[in-house]
Enzyme design. Structure first.
Site, mmCIF file in Angstrom:
data_model
loop_
_atom_site.group_PDB
_atom_site.id
_atom_site.type_symbol
_atom_site.label_atom_id
_atom_site.label_comp_id
_atom_site.label_asym_id
_atom_site.label_seq_id
_atom_site.Cartn_x
_atom_site.Cartn_y
_atom_site.Cartn_z
ATOM 1 C CB CYS A 126 -2.848 -4.375 -0.514
ATOM 2 S SG CYS A 126 -3.615 -2.859 0.077
ATOM 3 C CG HIS A 174 -3.182 -6.937 3.561
ATOM 4 N ND1 HIS A 174 -1.914 -6.746 3.085
ATOM 5 C CD2 HIS A 174 -3.805 -5.742 3.446
ATOM 6 C CE1 HIS A 174 -1.753 -5.501 2.697
ATOM 7 N NE2 HIS A 174 -2.888 -4.868 2.908
ATOM 8 C CD GLU A 189 -0.586 -10.143 3.514
ATOM 9 O OE1 GLU A 189 -1.519 -10.657 2.866
ATOM 10 O OE2 GLU A 189 -0.333 -8.920 3.466
HETATM 11 N N1 GLN Z 1 -2.600 2.510 -0.245
HETATM 12 C C1 GLN Z 1 -1.432 1.766 -0.635
HETATM 13 C C2 GLN Z 1 -0.971 2.161 -2.033
HETATM 14 O O1 GLN Z 1 -1.671 2.826 -2.718
HETATM 15 C C3 GLN Z 1 -1.692 0.285 -0.576
HETATM 16 C C4 GLN Z 1 -1.947 -0.130 0.848
HETATM 17 C C5 GLN Z 1 -1.507 -1.519 1.177
HETATM 18 O O2 GLN Z 1 -0.774 -2.169 0.435
HETATM 19 N N2 GLN Z 1 -1.871 -1.979 2.352
HETATM 20 O O3 GLN Z 1 0.096 1.800 -2.421
#
Ligand code: GLN
Length: 197
Positions: free
Chosen positions: A79, A169, A171
């Site tokens: 992410c 994710h 995890e």
């Molecule tokens: N929207 C977040 C970002 O742009 C990422 C979201 C996440 O890591 N769950 O940093």
């Protein structure tokens, strides 16, 4: 094998718990000198990519970490970690780690109501649960980047050499297979390095 987990912001604890549950030793990377620890792979967790980027620079971790990645350290970004490793971010200056030749759409699924889970297929792994939280997706990949997963026509996992990224994710699920895939990458890369001794 020891896995470093970048622990300056975001969901690092979940990665550490998951690795510990599978008897993998971890080291938290919180400051520059933590990079001197012996570790063979690094996880960059989810969180807020702008905050993590800012902290990497403020804590002077950015340069030595970027150098380690350039030298082949295997890295798995989930992410926000994916955003940090990407070479290009749509509509945004990029001061991240520039490690994988992909273009990323931040908050690609919209902002708040954009958390969901689904089953998706990962190449070399199979069907796994995927949890998305304000997730980015990948809009473009260079030819040398392998697309590992697409969900509803959007690229959500990719790999270039020793760099693995997922929009989702793993995890936050009980499924260890994506971590396991990364651990295999780490093991392969350690064997390659050892060959020369
Ligand atoms: N929207 C977040 C970002 O742009 C990422 C979201 C996440 O890591 N769950 O940093």
């Amino acid at each position: 094998m020891i896995i470093g987990v970048l622990a300056i912001q975001g969901g690092f604890a979940e990665h550490i718990n998951m690795l510990k549950k599978h008897n993998i030793a971890t080291v938290e990377i919180r400051k520059k000198t933590d990079l001197d620890h012996d570790f063979q792979g690094l996880i960059i967790p989810g969180g807020e990519s702008t905050t993590i980027t800012k902290l990497l620079h403020e804590l002077a971790i950015y340069e030595p970490l970027a150098a380690k990645i350039k030298n082949g350290l295997p890295v798995f970004g989930t992410c926000a970690g994916l955003i940090l490793l990407a070479k290009n971010i749509n509509n945004q200056e990029n001061s991240g780690l520039n490690a994988i030749d992909i273009t990323v759409e931040r908050n690609g699924y919209g902002r708040q109501s954009s958390s969901f889970s689904s089953m998706g297929t990962m190449k070399n792994i199979g069907k796994i649960p995927m949890v998305f939280i304000r997730a980015p997706y990948i809009t473009k990949t260079a030819p040398n980047v392998e697309i590992l997963s697409e969900v509803e026509g959007k690229i959500v996992a990719a790999q270039e050499g020793n760099i693995l990224v997922t929009s989702f994710h793993p995890e936050l699920t009980d499924d260890f297979s994506t971590h396991n895939y990364f651990l295999n990458m780490v093991e392969k890369s350690t064997k390659k390095t050892c060959k020369f001794f």
